[in-house]
Design a protein around this motif. Structure first.
Motif, PDB file in Angstrom:
ATOM      1  N   ILE A  88     -26.352  64.380  -0.824  1.00  0.00           N
ATOM      2  CA  ILE A  88     -25.831  63.415  -1.272  1.00  0.00           C
ATOM      3  C   ILE A  88     -26.731  62.646  -2.001  1.00  0.00           C
ATOM      4  O   ILE A  88     -26.674  62.075  -3.125  1.00  0.00           O
ATOM      5  CB  ILE A  88     -24.614  62.676  -0.726  1.00  0.00           C
ATOM      6  N   CYS A  89     -27.426  62.104  -1.400  1.00  0.00           N
ATOM      7  CA  CYS A  89     -28.650  61.453  -1.806  1.00  0.00           C
ATOM      8  C   CYS A  89     -29.810  61.794  -2.614  1.00  0.00           C
ATOM      9  O   CYS A  89     -30.418  60.972  -3.437  1.00  0.00           O
ATOM     10  CB  CYS A  89     -29.388  60.688  -0.610  1.00  0.00           C
ATOM     11  N   GLY A  90     -29.675  63.196  -2.799  1.00  0.00           N
ATOM     12  CA  GLY A  90     -30.694  64.015  -3.876  1.00  0.00           C
ATOM     13  C   GLY A  90     -31.867  64.180  -3.168  1.00  0.00           C
ATOM     14  O   GLY A  90     -32.929  64.632  -4.152  1.00  0.00           O
ATOM     15  N   THR A  91     -32.357  64.259  -2.067  1.00  0.00           N
ATOM     16  CA  THR A  91     -33.344  64.299  -1.370  1.00  0.00           C
ATOM     17  C   THR A  91     -33.495  66.003  -1.055  1.00  0.00           C
ATOM     18  O   THR A  91     -34.528  66.616  -0.757  1.00  0.00           O
ATOM     19  CB  THR A  91     -33.628  63.652  -0.096  1.00  0.00           C
ATOM     20  N   LEU A  92     -32.174  66.824  -1.041  1.00  0.00           N
ATOM     21  CA  LEU A  92     -32.054  68.022  -0.763  1.00  0.00           C
ATOM     22  C   LEU A  92     -31.355  68.744  -2.019  1.00  0.00           C
ATOM     23  O   LEU A  92     -30.596  68.168  -2.230  1.00  0.00           O
ATOM     24  CB  LEU A  92     -31.578  68.528   0.456  1.00  0.00           C
ATOM     25  N   HIS A  93     -31.646  69.867  -2.316  1.00  0.00           N
ATOM     26  CA  HIS A  93     -30.753  70.537  -3.257  1.00  0.00           C
ATOM     27  C   HIS A  93     -29.877  71.714  -2.623  1.00  0.00           C
ATOM     28  O   HIS A  93     -30.231  72.523  -1.593  1.00  0.00           O
ATOM     29  CB  HIS A  93     -31.695  71.210  -4.385  1.00  0.00           C
ATOM     30  N   PRO A  94     -28.580  71.804  -2.779  1.00  0.00           N
ATOM     31  CA  PRO A  94     -27.997  72.798  -2.242  1.00  0.00           C
ATOM     32  C   PRO A  94     -28.228  74.305  -2.779  1.00  0.00           C
ATOM     33  O   PRO A  94     -28.415  74.560  -3.654  1.00  0.00           O
ATOM     34  CB  PRO A  94     -26.483  72.624  -2.841  1.00  0.00           C
ATOM     35  N   THR A  95     -27.912  75.057  -1.685  1.00  0.00           N
ATOM     36  CA  THR A  95     -28.153  76.595  -2.007  1.00  0.00           C
ATOM     37  C   THR A  95     -27.079  77.064  -3.198  1.00  0.00           C
ATOM     38  O   THR A  95     -27.258  77.639  -3.997  1.00  0.00           O
ATOM     39  CB  THR A  95     -28.029  77.354  -0.890  1.00  0.00           C
ATOM     40  N   GLN A  96     -25.920  76.703  -2.915  1.00  0.00           N
ATOM     41  CA  GLN A  96     -24.548  77.072  -3.824  1.00  0.00           C
ATOM     42  C   GLN A  96     -23.666  75.793  -3.693  1.00  0.00           C
ATOM     43  O   GLN A  96     -23.899  74.910  -2.987  1.00  0.00           O
ATOM     44  CB  GLN A  96     -23.756  78.318  -3.151  1.00  0.00           C
ATOM     45  N   GLY A  97     -23.017  75.813  -4.692  1.00  0.00           N
ATOM     46  CA  GLY A  97     -21.904  74.539  -4.743  1.00  0.00           C
ATOM     47  C   GLY A  97     -22.424  73.555  -5.556  1.00  0.00           C
ATOM     48  O   GLY A  97     -23.676  73.799  -6.017  1.00  0.00           O
ATOM     49  N   GLY A  98     -21.849  72.495  -5.752  1.00  0.00           N
ATOM     50  CA  GLY A  98     -22.155  71.348  -6.508  1.00  0.00           C
ATOM     51  C   GLY A  98     -21.491  70.047  -6.067  1.00  0.00           C
ATOM     52  O   GLY A  98     -20.615  69.812  -5.022  1.00  0.00           O
ATOM     53  N   ILE A  99     -22.303  68.920  -6.463  1.00  0.00           N
ATOM     54  CA  ILE A  99     -21.974  67.625  -5.899  1.00  0.00           C
ATOM     55  C   ILE A  99     -22.176  66.749  -7.132  1.00  0.00           C
ATOM     56  O   ILE A  99     -22.990  66.743  -8.108  1.00  0.00           O
ATOM     57  CB  ILE A  99     -22.877  67.152  -4.918  1.00  0.00           C
ATOM     58  N   GLU A 100     -21.227  65.510  -7.258  1.00  0.00           N
ATOM     59  CA  GLU A 100     -21.110  64.806  -8.423  1.00  0.00           C
ATOM     60  C   GLU A 100     -21.200  63.513  -7.663  1.00  0.00           C
ATOM     61  O   GLU A 100     -20.096  63.153  -6.752  1.00  0.00           O
ATOM     62  CB  GLU A 100     -20.150  64.867  -9.109  1.00  0.00           C
ATOM     63  N   VAL A 101     -21.967  62.556  -8.023  1.00  0.00           N
ATOM     64  CA  VAL A 101     -21.837  61.059  -7.508  1.00  0.00           C
ATOM     65  C   VAL A 101     -21.971  60.146  -8.611  1.00  0.00           C
ATOM     66  O   VAL A 101     -22.722  60.201  -9.709  1.00  0.00           O
ATOM     67  CB  VAL A 101     -23.378  60.872  -6.764  1.00  0.00           C
ATOM     68  N   GLN A 102     -21.011  59.301  -8.699  1.00  0.00           N
ATOM     69  CA  GLN A 102     -20.858  58.124  -9.614  1.00  0.00           C
ATOM     70  C   GLN A 102     -21.195  56.997  -9.060  1.00  0.00           C
ATOM     71  O   GLN A 102     -20.814  56.284  -8.187  1.00  0.00           O
ATOM     72  CB  GLN A 102     -19.401  57.964 -10.173  1.00  0.00           C
ATOM     73  N   GLY A 103     -22.360  56.529  -9.600  1.00  0.00           N
ATOM     74  CA  GLY A 103     -22.982  55.039  -9.116  1.00  0.00           C
ATOM     75  C   GLY A 103     -24.437  55.243  -8.364  1.00  0.00           C
ATOM     76  O   GLY A 103     -24.927  56.335  -8.027  1.00  0.00           O
ATOM     77  N   ARG A 104     -24.877  54.198  -7.857  1.00  0.00           N
ATOM     78  CA  ARG A 104     -26.256  54.102  -7.330  1.00  0.00           C
ATOM     79  C   ARG A 104     -25.887  54.120  -5.966  1.00  0.00           C
ATOM     80  O   ARG A 104     -25.225  53.469  -5.364  1.00  0.00           O
ATOM     81  CB  ARG A 104     -27.089  52.646  -7.619  1.00  0.00           C
ATOM     82  N   VAL A 105     -26.726  55.094  -5.349  1.00  0.00           N
ATOM     83  CA  VAL A 105     -26.741  55.200  -4.053  1.00  0.00           C
ATOM     84  C   VAL A 105     -27.862  54.673  -3.109  1.00  0.00           C
ATOM     85  O   VAL A 105     -29.038  54.912  -3.520  1.00  0.00           O
ATOM     86  CB  VAL A 105     -26.822  56.897  -3.566  1.00  0.00           C
ATOM     87  N   ALA A 106     -27.653  53.751  -2.196  1.00  0.00           N
ATOM     88  CA  ALA A 106     -28.662  53.499  -1.313  1.00  0.00           C
ATOM     89  C   ALA A 106     -28.399  53.998   0.155  1.00  0.00           C
ATOM     90  O   ALA A 106     -27.497  53.891   0.569  1.00  0.00           O
ATOM     91  CB  ALA A 106     -28.747  51.801  -0.971  1.00  0.00           C
TER      92      ALA A 106
END
Length: 461
Positions: A88-106
Motif C-alpha cells: 500500500i505504501c509503495g515500498t513493495l510491488h505485488p506479484t499479481q493484482g493491483g492497488i489504487e491509492v488516492q492521496g498522500r500516504v504517511a
C-alpha cells in the motif's frame, strides 16, 4: 436533473486480487545458481530449473477503504499484514493484482525505517519528510512543531544511531504527524513508546481521524476496537473476516485461544438455565436514596445471556452471572458509586486443578474498561473442583460512575496460572447494562471520590 441517490463516499484505497510471492533460497549459493543457470539453460535451449521455493505472503486479497474511515488490520505474526502495508505504501510491488491509492500516504512501519543512522535527527526530519512528498520549505515551517512533538531535546542534533527505540518512534511519529498526509498507516510502532508519548499519539490520531483515513495494525485488540470503524483479519496471506471491529476482534480472540489449546468441546447436554428473576425479589437501589438531581448515575441491568457468543474447552461452564447489592440481592438497577458484587457461578464437568474466574467490563466499542480475576488471591492456595461440583466467584467493588451509554460484562473460566492456562468457557457480553444518566464529567469512567476539598487562604506575601 436531480437524483435522490447519494453518491458513495470516495474510495481512498482499493485493493483487488492482490498476490505477493517471495523467492526463498536455502543458501546464498542457490541464489547465485538462480541468477546464472536459468539464463544459461535458456541459451542452450533447455528447460529452466528454479533453485528456490515459493512463499506466498498474500493470496487474492481484495477490499476497499473509503476516505475518512479508520480500519484495523489484525492477525498473528507472519500472517501478511506488514507485506500488505508495504505494498500500500509503495515500498513493495505485488506479484499479481493491483492497488489504487488516492492521496498522500504517511507510514510508520518498521522501527526506524527511512532513517539514515549516520544523519542527525534534524537531517532525518528533512530527509524523511522529503521522501513523503513534502517540500523542504514546508518542513522548515513545521520544524518547531515537529521538534516539540518528538520532545527528544538535544538528541535532535545527534546521529540517529545513538537513539533508543523509544526515541526513534518519537521522531518518526513526529514527522508523519506533520506532513499533511491524507492516509496514515501505523504498524505496531506505538507499542514501543512510553505511556505519555503514546497518549500524545492517540490524541493526534483521534484528531486526524476526523478528516483522514487511517490503517491501524496492532495486536492490542482493545485499542483496535476503540479506534477502528471496521477490522480486516488476515491469516496466512488471506482475509479470514472483515466487518465491525468488535465482532471481528472477538472472533480473532477465540481463534487465538483455539490455536493454543484446540477447539473447545461441546456444551453439556443439559441446557443452561435462564436467570430465574422470581427466585429472589429484585431490589432497586434507587429507593434507598433521595432523587435530588438528574445527574445521579442510574444504571439499568439486564438479564444474564448464557447463549451469548462463547468459546472454550467446556471442562466447566458458566451458568449464572449476576450483579448483587451488599445484602446479596439481585439488582435491576445500580447507582454509580455504590458498592456492588459481581457473582459468577460455574458448573464443573471435569477435574479443574486451579480454576480461575475473571471478568471485563467493556464499553460499546468492546474496549475493556476494568476487570479482575481470582488468580492472584488463590495463587498459593488453589481451589480444585471435580465433575458435578460448583464454583462461585464473587467480586466486590464500588461501581464506577459510567458515562451515558451501553456496556457489557465479559466473563471467563480458565484452569492454570495467570501466564499458562486453558480457557474452558469465555462468554462475550454475558451481562449488559445501560447508563441512563451520569455525573461523570471526564474519562471513560468516573471513580467515586472519598473526599474533595477546595481551600482558599489569604495571600501573605
Amino acid at each position: 436533473m436531480s437524483s435522490d441517490v447519494h453518491d458513495p463516499a470516495p474510495v481512498a484505497i482499493r485493493v483487488h486480487g492482490l498476490h505477493k510471492c517471495f523467492q526463498i533460497y536455502a543458501t546464498p549459493g542457490q541464489r547465485l545458481r538462480q541468477f546464472v543457470l536459468p539464463r544459461l539453460r535458456r541459451w542452450l535451449g533447455l528447460n529452466a530449473v528454479n533453485y528456490y521455493r515459493e512463499f506466498w505472503a498474500l493470496r487474492d486479497v481484495s477490499f476497499e477503504i473509503n476516505k475518512g474511515q479508520t480500519i484495523g488490520i489484525i492477525g498473528r505474526n507472519g500472517s501478511g499484514k506488514s507485506t500488505l502495508l508495504q505494498i500500500i505504501c509503495g515500498t513493495l510491488h505485488p506479484t499479481q493484482g493491483g492497488i489504487e491509492v488516492q492521496g498522500r500516504v504517511a507510514a510508520l512501519l518498521e522501527l526506524g525505517s527511512g532513517f539514515n543512522p549516520e544523519f542527525t535527527g534534524r537531517e532525518n526530519v528533512f530527509f524523511n519528510a522529503g521522501v513523503l512528498g513534502q517540500s523542504e520549505e514546508r518542513t522548515r515551517e513545521k520544524f518547531a512543531d515537529i521538534e516539540n512533538f518528538a520532545d527528544i531535546g538535544e538528541f535532535m542534533e545527534q546521529p540517529v544511531k545513538t537513539y533508543s527505540s523509544g526515541m526513534l518512534v518519537r521522531l518518526a511519529f513526529a514527522v508523519i504527524a506533520h506532513v499533511d498526509a491524507d492516509i496514515l498507516v501505523i504498524d505496531e510502532a506505538l507499542a514501543v513508546g512510553d505511556a505519555f508519548f503514546t497518549q500524545k499519539c492517540m490524541r493526534f490520531l483521534r484528531g486526524f481521524m476526523q478528516h483522514g483515513t487511517v490503517l491501524f495494525v496492532s495486536h492490542d485488540t482493545a485499542a483496535v476496537k476503540s479506534l477502528c470503524d471496521r477490522v480486516i483479519w488476515i491469516d496466512k496471506g488471506q482475509i479470514i473476516e472483515s466487518g465491525q471491529a468488535k465482532e471481528v476482534c472477538d472472533l480473532y480472540l477465540q481463534a487465538f485461544y483455539e490455536a493454543q489449546q484446540g477447539k473447545g468441546g461441546q456444551p453439556p447436554p443439559k441446557a443452561l438455565p435462564r436467570l430465574n428473576t422470581a427466585a429472589l425479589p429484585l431490589h432497586d437501589q434507587r429507593r434507598d436514596f433521595i432523587n435530588s438531581t438528574h445527574l445521579r448515575n442510574d444504571i439499568k441491568v439486564f438479564e444474564f445471556r448464557p447463549d451469548s457468543s462463547s468459546f472454550g474447552e467446556r471442562g466447566g461452564t458458566i451458568s449464572k452471572v449476576q450483579l448483587l447489592d451488599v445484602q446479596g440481592r439481585p439488582l435491576s438497577w445500580v447507582i454509580g458509586g455504590e458498592s456492588v458484587r459481581l457473582r459468577v457461578e460455574v458448573e464443573c464437568h471435569m477435574h479443574l486443578r486451579s480454576p480461575i474466574v475473571g471478568f471485563y467490563v467493556n464499553d460499546r466499542t468492546g474496549q475493556a474498561l476494568f476487570g479482575d480475576n481470582t488468580c492472584l488471591v488463590y495463587m498459593d492456595d488453589p481451589q480444585p473442583c471435580d465433575p458435578g461440583e460448583k464454583v462461585c466467584a464473587t467480586f466486590s467493588f464500588e461501581m464506577p460512575r459510567m458515562p451515558v451509554g451501553d456496556y457489557t460484562i465479559t466473563v471467563a473460566l480458565a484452569d492454570g496460572t495467570q501466564q499458562e492456562h486453558i480457557q474452558h468457557h469465555w462468554i462475550h457480553d454475558a451481562l449488559q447494562f445501560k447508563s441512563e444518566s451520569t455525573s461523570a464529567s471526564a474519562g471513560l469512567v468516573g471513580i467515586p471520590m472519598r473526599h474533595i476539598s477546595l481551600d482558599v487562604s489569604p495571600n501573605r506575601s
